[in-house]
Scaffold this active site. Structure first.
Site, PDB file in Angstrom:
ATOM      1  N   TYR A 175     -28.768 -11.010 -47.359  1.00 23.94           N
ATOM      2  CA  TYR A 175     -27.523 -11.302 -46.645  1.00 23.94           C
ATOM      3  C   TYR A 175     -27.037 -12.707 -46.995  1.00 23.94           C
ATOM      4  O   TYR A 175     -25.854 -12.912 -47.292  1.00 23.94           O
ATOM      5  CB  TYR A 175     -27.733 -11.172 -45.135  1.00 23.94           C
ATOM      6  CG  TYR A 175     -26.537 -11.618 -44.320  1.00 23.94           C
ATOM      7  CD1 TYR A 175     -25.439 -10.774 -44.145  1.00 23.94           C
ATOM      8  CD2 TYR A 175     -26.488 -12.895 -43.747  1.00 23.94           C
ATOM      9  CE1 TYR A 175     -24.329 -11.197 -43.418  1.00 23.94           C
ATOM     10  CE2 TYR A 175     -25.385 -13.314 -43.013  1.00 23.94           C
ATOM     11  CZ  TYR A 175     -24.312 -12.460 -42.853  1.00 23.94           C
ATOM     12  OH  TYR A 175     -23.212 -12.879 -42.144  1.00 23.94           O
ATOM     13  N   ASP A 198     -19.927 -16.861 -43.868  1.00 25.84           N
ATOM     14  CA  ASP A 198     -20.914 -17.165 -42.817  1.00 25.84           C
ATOM     15  C   ASP A 198     -21.375 -18.589 -43.072  1.00 25.84           C
ATOM     16  O   ASP A 198     -21.469 -19.002 -44.231  1.00 25.84           O
ATOM     17  CB  ASP A 198     -22.109 -16.181 -42.943  1.00 25.84           C
ATOM     18  CG  ASP A 198     -23.033 -16.221 -41.731  1.00 25.84           C
ATOM     19  OD1 ASP A 198     -23.519 -17.315 -41.383  1.00 25.84           O
ATOM     20  OD2 ASP A 198     -23.272 -15.167 -41.129  1.00 25.84           O
ATOM     21  N   ARG A 239     -15.231  -5.721 -32.462  1.00 27.56           N
ATOM     22  CA  ARG A 239     -15.811  -7.047 -32.580  1.00 27.56           C
ATOM     23  C   ARG A 239     -14.845  -8.021 -33.285  1.00 27.56           C
ATOM     24  O   ARG A 239     -13.677  -8.066 -32.936  1.00 27.56           O
ATOM     25  CB  ARG A 239     -17.183  -6.936 -33.288  1.00 27.56           C
ATOM     26  CG  ARG A 239     -18.195  -6.207 -32.395  1.00 27.56           C
ATOM     27  CD  ARG A 239     -19.434  -5.733 -33.141  1.00 27.56           C
ATOM     28  NE  ARG A 239     -20.173  -6.770 -33.839  1.00 27.56           N
ATOM     29  CZ  ARG A 239     -21.086  -7.572 -33.306  1.00 27.56           C
ATOM     30  NH1 ARG A 239     -21.394  -7.442 -32.033  1.00 27.56           N
ATOM     31  NH2 ARG A 239     -21.721  -8.466 -34.031  1.00 27.56           N
TER      32      ARG A 239
END
Ligand SMILES: NC(=O)c1ccc[n+]([C@@H]2O[C@H](COP(=O)([O-])OP(=O)(O)OC[C@H]3O[C@@H](n4cnc5c(N)ncnc54)[C@H](OP(=O)(O)O)[C@@H]3O)[C@@H](O)[C@H]2O)c1
Length: 249
Positions: free
Chosen positions: A157, A144, A18
């Site tokens: 997360y 992120d 990935r």
């Protein structure tokens, strides 16, 4: 660092597949030797090592470790230095990602998500710092866009990535001027493999991007390459690679 990564050594965590594999491929293509860390994806890691070593002999080595094992983190760095004699860049890419709605959070989910996304990057960076100082090296943390705006139902997360964003800025202060520390914050690049985003959820996410599509793992890899090789006056920064989604969140 010069533009080409020839003669440079990078350590990439979670590099077997990935996004991690795209980072490994691009940095290798630019001339770097790679210490590729993986946990469970042995087959993919072996295949990638074979492919890249066929292109350039002895340029990729593997290290297997669970990043939740705190005591083993310094050993990963030692492994890289023993094998390649230096480290020029550490890319903290490995990540655990699953929902933890309020009412369902446990010590185990806390340990797993904070351990992989925040604690491991911190202690790997600490172990690598003396080596990176010698080479005027770079740390790149893969965060992120939800570090800034939390993803619904992904409480732990989201705060782990928020911590990683804070760690990026903190380490930039601590390790400068010798070492630069930056981050890349992906948006929708590769859907989770556990089926947790169905077609409706995917289309909702895509419709919130300005570019109306998902990105490619190599889009993240190119930003990592930029921060390592072409950004000598950039530190403490996080680049969103998200098709504009963070503007629409
Ligand atoms: N994919 C996206 O669209 C997206 C979006 C936003 C942010 N990101 C961030 O971009 C990075 C790469 O994304 P990705 O989707 O390619 O990641 P991923 O597939 O979810 O995870 C990457 C690797 O992390 C490793 N890993 C997980 N837990 C570990 C542990 N406890 N110890 C050691 N290794 C562990 C796994 O290695 P093994 O397979 O070898 O076990 C896995 O292949 C991550 O930091 C992610 O948070 C990705």
């Amino acid at each position: 660092m010069p533009e080409s990564l020839s003669g440079k050594v990078v350590l990439v965590t979670g590099g077997a597949k990935r996004v991690g594999a795209a980072i490994v491929r691009r940095l290798h293509r630019e001339g770097a030797s790679v210490m590729l860390h993986y946990r469970g994806s042995e087959r993919e890691a072996n295949a990638l090592r074979s492919e890249l070593n066929a292109a350039r002999a002895n340029s990729v080595a593997l290290v297997q470790a669970d990043l939740l094992d705190l005591a083993g983190l310094a050993e990963i760095v030692r492994n890289a230095v023993n094998r390649f004699e230096r480290i020029d860049a550490l890319v903290n890419n490995a990540s655990a990602f699953f929902p933890t709605p309020v009412g369902e959070m446990t010590q185990a989910t806390w340990e797993s998500l904070i351990g992989a996304n925040l604690r491991a990057p911190l202690f790997l960076s600490q172990a690598a710092a003396p080596h990176l100082k010698k080479t005027n090296g770079v740390i790149v943390n893969i965060t992120d866009i939800h570090a800034e705006r939390p993803l619904k139902n992904y409480v732990i997360y989201s705060i782990a990535k928020a911590g990683l964003a804070g760690l990026t800025r903190s380490l930039a202060r601590e390790l400068g001027p010798e070492v630069r520390v930056n981050g890349v914050a992906p948006g929708p690049i590769a859907w989770p493999e556990d089926g947790s985003f169905d077609e409706v959820a995917r289309q909702r996410v895509i419709s919130n991007t300005i570019l109306r599509r998902t990105g490619d793992p190599d889009d993240v890899a190119r930003a990592v390459y930029y921060l390592i090789a072409e950004a000598p006056y950039v530190t403490g920064q996080i680049i969103a690679v998200d098709g504009g989604r963070s503007i629409n969140l």
